[in-house]
Design an enzyme around this catalytic site. Structure first.
Site, PDB file in Angstrom:
ATOM      1  CB  SER B  45     -41.230  64.066 -64.146  1.00  0.00           C
ATOM      2  OG  SER B  45     -42.290  63.483 -63.452  1.00  0.00           O
ATOM      3  CD  GLU B  46     -42.689  66.108 -58.621  1.00  0.00           C
ATOM      4  OE1 GLU B  46     -42.657  66.560 -59.783  1.00  0.00           O
ATOM      5  OE2 GLU B  46     -43.714  66.122 -57.910  1.00  0.00           O
ATOM      6  CG  ASN B  47     -40.838  60.585 -61.425  1.00  0.00           C
ATOM      7  OD1 ASN B  47     -40.921  61.684 -61.980  1.00  0.00           O
ATOM      8  ND2 ASN B  47     -41.215  59.484 -62.023  1.00  0.00           N
ATOM      9  CB  SER B  87     -35.038  65.041 -58.939  1.00  0.00           C
ATOM     10  OG  SER B  87     -36.170  65.510 -59.603  1.00  0.00           O
TER      11      SER B  87
END
Lengths: 233, 216
Positions: B45-47, B87
């Site tokens: 998840s890019e967060n 990320s």
């Protein structure tokens, strides 16, 4: 004795000038320093440039109230319009809020570069798109890249999970996001921390942000007044 | 099965054990629900998270653990969290095997438009430009048409997300690939004919002899 702790949000926000560039951490509500932004509204600085991932949603969270109060000239972000971002929409359409839209990875790297002393860098992201307009293109090993410049700030507002009096920080789970790189990219880094711990409680290898990047820390327990002001988005 | 379920179920068949996969907001998120038995992937998840697990039960979510859409998730044993620069270093640096994203338009060469409707809406690209540029494989999950109008066009009328073409488009009607840079019909959904797909597609689609039925 180095002690970066301050007793109140008002004390934490002292001295922020009109026209400042202010970064704020968070991905939606997670890792977002809502209390400090509330404090910025009280503090009164105006003509601000904000740098963060989102532009808030609803009408009650501090970030949205700061925008609605007309205190922000420009916002630099990657995803301004989540569900319910009515205030951003209204201000932007009315020409009262300038938007610089930056791909999320480019935003993160521009912030990281500033803190790491790198003035600009080449990235493949956004090459060949409308965002490439006016940007230097360089071909390296047969692939095209855009030159992107670092974003420095006068102030970074950060939310941490733990802090000690030297300003060493940890973040919880996905609360880390933009916080550590913003802490490095500003002249004045102000932290709201859910927990205050003694020096040494955070093992040296467990420090996420070394205290040298932090100037002020204020204790804001999770669930305290106003912490429910930031909503997901 | 509704359109979204068909799309998500078909895309889930593209996942292989050991892959690092990023799912976008909307239909892509549903792909995780249809992971074939015995296939274990890592979801990113890019967060700032690798190892997202199932959605927690009501009230059991952790306040500082969400996916990139802001929805509560769980972290499986072995999960890791990191900052946004790491990320996207992971994404841009070619470490991500696959991303599944939504789309507004895709053109005949596979170029995606999914971040802006000029004059109407600026949702922002979030991580989409980095994901399309950096992931090893890009699959677009989208309905074939919007309000009866084709979304797979000869040329996108909306601003492009990346100069890099996508690898596969999966709609509720068809699977379309881009071998040799040309939109090609690979599969049709059960009960959908090649002619129906062609009629709902503005881009000229190559239609090989061996168009098969979408396995679901």
């Amino acid at each position: 004795m180095i002690d970066k702790r301050v007793k109140s949000i008002a004390e934490a926000m002292q001295g922020i000038k009109d026209g400042s560039t202010v970064m704020f951490g968070g991905f939606g509500a997670v890792g977002h320093p809502a209390h400090l932004i509330d404090g910025l509204i009280e503090q009164g600085a105006k003509d601000l440039t904000l740098v963060g991932n989102n532009a808030g949603s609803g009408r009650v969270e501090p970030l949205v109230r700061l925008l609605a109060a007309g205190r922000v000239r420009k916002i630099i972000c990657s995803f301004p319009r989540s569900a319910g971002s009515v205030v951003f929409d209204e201000l932007h359409k009315a020409g009262k809020l300038e938007l610089e839209l930056v791909p999320q990875g480019t935003l993160a790297e521009r912030i990281r570069a500033a803190g790491a002393g790198i003035p600009a860098f080449y990235t493949p992201t956004a090459y060949g798109t409308a965002l490439a307009e006016g940007k230097e293109v360089r071909e390296i090993n047969g692939r095209h890249y855009l030159l992107e410049h670092a974003i420095r700030a006068d102030v970074a507002l950060v939310e941490a999970y733990q802090a000690d009096r030297w300003g060493n920080l940890t973040y919880k789970l996905s609360g880390r996001n933009f916080n550590p790189i913003m802490a490095m990219a500003a002249s004045l880094t102000i932290v709201q921390s859910q927990h205050m711990v003694e020096l040494g409680d955070i093992g040296p290898e467990d420090v996420h942000t070394p205290g040298v990047f932090v100037q002020r820390v204020v204790h804001v327990p999770y669930g305290g007044p106003a912490s429910n002001l930031a909503t997901a988005g | 099965m509704d359109a979204q379920a068909i799309i998500a179920k078909r895309i889930a068949r593209e996942l292989r054990s050991g892959m690092l996969v990023n799912l976008g907001i909307g239909i892509p998120t549903l792909v995780a629900n249809y992971l074939p038995e015995g296939v274990n992937v890592f979801f990113q998840s890019e967060n700032g998270l690798i190892g997202t697990g199932p959605i927690p039960e009501e009230g059991m979510g952790h306040p500082t653990l969400t996916d990139a859409g802001g929805s509560p998730v769980t972290a499986l044993p072995g999960a890791s969290t990191f900052d946004s620069a790491t990320s996207f270093g992971l994404i841009r640096g070619g470490h991500l095997d696959l991303t599944v994203l939504g789309g507004l338009q895709v053109d005949a060469q596979g170029h995606l438009a999914n971040w802006m409707i000029p004059g109407k809406m600026v949702p922002g690209m979030g991580g989409a430009m980095d994901l399309v540029t950096g992931a090893k494989r890009v699959i677009i999950a989208m309905q074939h048409t919007a309000k009866g109008k084709p979304k797979i066009l000869e040329k996108c009328t909306l601003p492009l997300t990346s100069a890099r073409p996508v690898d596969l488009v999966v709609s509720e009607m068809a699977v379309i690939g881009f071998p040799g840079g040309r939109a090609t019909l690979l599969e049709t959904a059960p009960g959908v004919s090649v002619d129906q797909v062609l009629a709902a597609t503005e881009a000229r689609l190559a239609t090989p002899e061996n168009v098969v039925e979408m396995p679901l």
